[in-house]
Design a protein around this motif. Sequence first.
Motif, mmCIF file in Angstrom:
data_model
loop_
_atom_site.group_PDB
_atom_site.id
_atom_site.type_symbol
_atom_site.label_atom_id
_atom_site.label_comp_id
_atom_site.label_asym_id
_atom_site.label_seq_id
_atom_site.Cartn_x
_atom_site.Cartn_y
_atom_site.Cartn_z
ATOM 1 N N THR A 185 0.831 -1.207 0.000
ATOM 2 C CA THR A 185 0.000 0.000 0.000
ATOM 3 C C THR A 185 0.865 1.257 0.000
ATOM 4 O O THR A 185 0.446 2.297 -0.508
ATOM 5 C CB THR A 185 -0.953 0.021 1.204
ATOM 6 O OG1 THR A 185 -0.214 -0.179 2.416
ATOM 7 C CG2 THR A 185 -2.021 -1.042 1.082
ATOM 8 N N LEU A 186 2.065 1.158 0.542
ATOM 9 C CA LEU A 186 2.987 2.293 0.477
ATOM 10 C C LEU A 186 3.360 2.586 -0.972
ATOM 11 O O LEU A 186 3.421 3.756 -1.387
ATOM 12 C CB LEU A 186 4.242 1.998 1.299
ATOM 13 C CG LEU A 186 5.266 3.129 1.399
ATOM 14 C CD1 LEU A 186 4.723 4.280 2.233
ATOM 15 C CD2 LEU A 186 6.577 2.613 2.006
ATOM 16 N N ILE A 187 3.583 1.544 -1.766
ATOM 17 C CA ILE A 187 3.888 1.730 -3.182
ATOM 18 C C ILE A 187 2.714 2.373 -3.913
ATOM 19 O O ILE A 187 2.879 3.307 -4.711
ATOM 20 C CB ILE A 187 4.258 0.377 -3.823
ATOM 21 C CG1 ILE A 187 5.587 -0.126 -3.255
ATOM 22 C CG2 ILE A 187 4.347 0.511 -5.346
ATOM 23 C CD1 ILE A 187 5.927 -1.546 -3.671
ATOM 24 N N VAL A 188 1.514 1.876 -3.638
ATOM 25 C CA VAL A 188 0.319 2.437 -4.265
ATOM 26 C C VAL A 188 0.143 3.902 -3.873
ATOM 27 O O VAL A 188 -0.146 4.768 -4.716
ATOM 28 C CB VAL A 188 -0.927 1.616 -3.873
ATOM 29 C CG1 VAL A 188 -2.205 2.312 -4.355
ATOM 30 C CG2 VAL A 188 -0.841 0.214 -4.449
ATOM 31 N N ALA A 189 0.323 4.193 -2.593
ATOM 32 C CA ALA A 189 0.185 5.571 -2.118
ATOM 33 C C ALA A 189 1.250 6.463 -2.737
ATOM 34 O O ALA A 189 0.970 7.615 -3.102
ATOM 35 C CB ALA A 189 0.276 5.603 -0.598
ATOM 36 N N GLY A 190 2.470 5.955 -2.848
ATOM 37 C CA GLY A 190 3.527 6.746 -3.464
ATOM 38 C C GLY A 190 3.197 7.133 -4.888
ATOM 39 O O GLY A 190 3.423 8.273 -5.316
ATOM 40 N N ALA A 191 2.633 6.189 -5.651
ATOM 41 C CA ALA A 191 2.233 6.494 -7.026
ATOM 42 C C ALA A 191 1.138 7.552 -7.061
ATOM 43 O O ALA A 191 1.128 8.436 -7.933
ATOM 44 C CB ALA A 191 1.762 5.215 -7.722
ATOM 45 N N ALA A 192 0.211 7.491 -6.105
ATOM 46 C CA ALA A 192 -0.867 8.480 -6.051
ATOM 47 C C ALA A 192 -0.328 9.868 -5.719
ATOM 48 O O ALA A 192 -0.768 10.877 -6.290
ATOM 49 C CB ALA A 192 -1.913 8.063 -5.020
ATOM 50 N N VAL A 193 0.635 9.933 -4.807
ATOM 51 C CA VAL A 193 1.222 11.229 -4.464
ATOM 52 C C VAL A 193 2.041 11.763 -5.632
ATOM 53 O O VAL A 193 2.016 12.962 -5.929
ATOM 54 C CB VAL A 193 2.080 11.133 -3.188
ATOM 55 C CG1 VAL A 193 2.719 12.479 -2.861
ATOM 56 C CG2 VAL A 193 1.233 10.672 -2.012
ATOM 57 N N ASP A 194 2.752 10.888 -6.321
ATOM 58 C CA ASP A 194 3.485 11.324 -7.522
ATOM 59 C C ASP A 194 2.541 12.027 -8.492
ATOM 60 O O ASP A 194 2.867 13.092 -9.049
ATOM 61 C CB ASP A 194 4.111 10.123 -8.232
ATOM 62 C CG ASP A 194 5.296 9.533 -7.492
ATOM 63 O OD1 ASP A 194 5.751 10.146 -6.502
ATOM 64 O OD2 ASP A 194 5.768 8.457 -7.912
ATOM 65 N N ALA A 195 1.374 11.427 -8.700
ATOM 66 C CA ALA A 195 0.410 12.012 -9.634
ATOM 67 C C ALA A 195 -0.127 13.341 -9.129
ATOM 68 O O ALA A 195 -0.361 14.267 -9.915
ATOM 69 C CB ALA A 195 -0.744 11.037 -9.870
ATOM 70 N N ALA A 196 -0.297 13.455 -7.823
ATOM 71 C CA ALA A 196 -0.903 14.661 -7.256
ATOM 72 C C ALA A 196 0.032 15.858 -7.276
ATOM 73 O O ALA A 196 -0.434 17.003 -7.266
ATOM 74 C CB ALA A 196 -1.353 14.396 -5.823
#
Length: 439
Positions: free
Chosen positions: A328-339
């Motif tokens: 979930t840290l990887i998934v969250a990191g990708a979401a923050v990258d996009a934001a």
Amino acid sequence: MTVVTAERITTADHAVRIATELAEVFAAGAAERDLSRRLPHEELDQLSASGLLAITVPAEFGGADLPPSLVAEVVRILAAADPNIAQVPHSHFVYLNLLRLAGTRAQQRDYFGKVLAGARIANAQSERGGATVADISTVLRPVGETGASDADRQPVESSRIDGGGTARRFVVEGTKYYCTGSLFADVLAVLTRLDDPQGISGLEPGEYVAFVPALEPGVRIVDDWDALGQRTTGSGTVEFAGVTVGPEQLVARASAVNAPTGYGAFAQLLHAAIDAGIARGALAAAAEFVRTRSRPWFEAEVTHAADDPLVVQRFGELAVAVAAAESTLIVAGAAVDAAVRPKVAVAQDAHPAASGDGDGAQASIAVATAKILADRAANEVSAAIFEVGGTRSAAAEHRLDHFWRNARTHTLHDPVRWKYQHIGRAVLHNRPPPLHGVI
């Protein structure tokens, strides 16, 4: 100024390789530093010299401009080795992000340049006297505010702090607590509230971060951090008595915090990375202890504790908890990258500030999910060391308790019970999380 010669990291692979090499070095002395509370000055100098502290500096200022997901991975790697060292640069990266979002070009050139040369930034943010942690009493007061002459009352040239040669000076007064990394810092990022009832500064009301040299007259850094865990993070008290700053040292928080910039999601992502790292480090220590020191329970009828089927089952459960946190840290990191993808600048002197194609609300929810699972894994696995290790694992000589103490202390940073609230409201009511910089 930290006296190091900082290397330049240019790629994600380079950053991960350096972080992995440093983690191996830091892990060797982590338990001993924790036991004796030996502050990691030498280790942090190594961290500065490695170039890892400059990996988010934008490319146009000479940095690698690596994304939040990569920063989180670096922090996770370091935290698995020594979460104290991993937590120290948390605020450093957060306030570099503030400069990226809300600083002027002149401020960015100045502070990004210092960081590329090895400087470290620490926070002076939290207070104790207010009704809640959100209440800030540290004041930023323009010189001459009380009893000012007509000349003093002339506003500065612009409501934006542009460092354009204005002679206006300000005074910072207040006391901050839990100032992680302050004992190792070159610059303190001080959260203040503008106190200017006469309006002589020309600045918009609100909160400002003052970037203050740690050795500035009027700054007193107190080594009084006495928590049961995270003992070597240098998270003591900092007092500011009549500290003078210029407008070139001030950054207004509003444009970063009160807009969907991903500012809070980035900060929380790094906290989740620390917890995920603790969980991974605790799991590795537990496995090593059971393989090499534990005796099997007699009813298992096995020769080695690692062959006890109930122990094997428990390690499977713990491994799933850690893997879930890391995933979930990887998934969250990708979401923050996009934001945090920059949009086109709207002002000539401003760096791109807000989200473009990304969704700040989705990033915050993804990070909240990661934070919950990392919190759960860090506390569960660090406590389970003793469950799977047996009686001898509690002996002081093994120093396995520092995993749990670090997990329990760091996960108190902000309550995960409110993460569940924001996630639930998003699911049921399609309601975005609040913009306050802590989710």
